[in-house]
Scaffold this active site. Structure first.
Site, mmCIF file in Angstrom:
data_model
loop_
_atom_site.group_PDB
_atom_site.id
_atom_site.type_symbol
_atom_site.label_atom_id
_atom_site.label_comp_id
_atom_site.label_asym_id
_atom_site.label_seq_id
_atom_site.Cartn_x
_atom_site.Cartn_y
_atom_site.Cartn_z
ATOM 1 N N ASP A 84 0.828 -1.210 0.000
ATOM 2 C CA ASP A 84 0.000 0.000 0.000
ATOM 3 C C ASP A 84 0.862 1.259 0.000
ATOM 4 O O ASP A 84 0.332 2.376 -0.052
ATOM 5 C CB ASP A 84 -1.045 -0.014 1.123
ATOM 6 C CG ASP A 84 -0.445 -0.124 2.511
ATOM 7 O OD1 ASP A 84 0.792 -0.154 2.643
ATOM 8 O OD2 ASP A 84 -1.244 -0.179 3.474
ATOM 9 N N GLU A 134 9.663 -3.898 9.965
ATOM 10 C CA GLU A 134 9.932 -2.560 9.416
ATOM 11 C C GLU A 134 10.452 -1.616 10.499
ATOM 12 O O GLU A 134 9.844 -1.471 11.569
ATOM 13 C CB GLU A 134 8.660 -1.974 8.780
ATOM 14 C CG GLU A 134 8.898 -0.564 8.249
ATOM 15 C CD GLU A 134 7.875 -0.072 7.242
ATOM 16 O OE1 GLU A 134 6.944 -0.830 6.889
ATOM 17 O OE2 GLU A 134 8.017 1.085 6.809
HETATM 18 O O1 KIV Z 1 3.582 -1.067 1.500
HETATM 19 C C1 KIV Z 1 4.765 -1.420 1.450
HETATM 20 O O2 KIV Z 1 5.511 -1.145 0.493
HETATM 21 C C2 KIV Z 1 5.298 -2.190 2.557
HETATM 22 C C3 KIV Z 1 6.779 -2.353 2.626
HETATM 23 C C4 KIV Z 1 7.398 -1.120 3.141
HETATM 24 C C5 KIV Z 1 7.163 -3.535 3.428
HETATM 25 O O3 KIV Z 1 4.566 -2.626 3.396
#
Ligand code: KIV
Length: 256
Positions: free
Chosen positions: A45, A181
């Site tokens: 997202d 993260e």
């Molecule tokens: O939405 C995204 O790109 C993510 C990554 C940062 C792991 O969740």
């Protein structure tokens, strides 16, 4: 290979060759990254920010995700295609299953959702419905407004214990991997060592997890207006685009 087989193959990578994961939001990028041999394509997202121009991921809807998951799936990737469940589309186990089914019907092999013990019922329900799940712990971008910004996680013993408890619960529920993260490296390393599911780090230090994920625009340098401090660009696509556009303008409108 079925989606479940692909997810199981990823789960078995624990402790083996590190997992390479990148985000992708469209057909050509997915096809190029898959041809390069990446293991996981996440339709994250983050598309809300790096593709759709929103300030954060809280603006992303299920319709946005379905549109982009379908585009990535049309590339027929060998990589595991993971689609993010947008904010408030998994507030209950029933909602999580319905959202996950729609993303799977659009072409996702697996889905990812943010959170630990508080979403364990949702994770169990989606897995019981036959759809593989990737977890996401540490800094949770969908909570950025509640938390008032993006902050490193796992700094205090309480935070580390909460991440570890979440990681253990997600592993017991059967997730195929867990994104960590913006977790401080010591915590990322100890959580990775403590659980059987592979961890995939972003902003959590080098060699602390069983793999790494990067937002593709950070890797190729195509979104120069915001680059996170941990990004390691391998290209400068923004400069290439500007140069190509200037050359085109000189050819089409000489003297401008
Ligand atoms: O939405 C995204 O790109 C993510 C990554 C940062 C792991 O969740």
């Amino acid at each position: 290979m079925t989606a479940t087989d692909k997810a199981e193959a990823l789960r078995r990578r624990k402790g083996g060759t590190p997992i390479s994961a990148l985000t992708a939001y469209d057909y050509p990028t997915a096809r190029l990254l898959d041809e390069a041999g990446v293991d996981v394509l996440l339709v994250g997202d983050s598309l809300g920010m790096v593709v759709l121009g929103f300030p954060d991921t809280t603006h992303v809807t299920l319709d946005h995700m379905l549109h982009h998951v379908a585009a990535v799936a049309r590339a027929k990737p060998r990589a595991l295609v993971v689609g993010d469940l947008p904010i408030h589309t998994y507030d209950t186990p029933a909602a999580a299953v319905e959202t996950a089914r729609r993303l799977a019907a659009a072409g996702a092999d697996a889905v990812k959702l943010e959170g630990g013990l508080e979403v364990i019922a949702q994770i169990r329900a989606v897995i019981a419905a036959g759809i593989p799940v990737m977890g996401h712990l540490g800094m949770l971008p969908q909570r950025v407004l509640d938390e008032g910004g993006y902050r490193k996680k796992g700094r205090t013993p309480e935070q580390s214990e909460a991440i570890l408890a979440g990681a253990r619960a997600l592993t017991d529920a059967g997730v195929c991997a867990i994104v960590l993260e913006s977790v401080v490296p010591e915590t990322a390393r100890s959580v990775s060592a403590a659980i059987a599911a592979p961890t995939i780090g972003i902003g959590s230090g080098g060699e602390t997890c069983d793999g790494e994920i990067a937002v593709v625009t950070d890797l190729i340098g195509s979104f120069p207006w915001f680059v996170p401090p941990f990004a390691q660009p391998e290209a400068d696509v923004a400069s290439e685009i500007r140069l190509a556009a200037r050359r085109y303008i000189s050819r089409v409108s000489p003297g401008v």
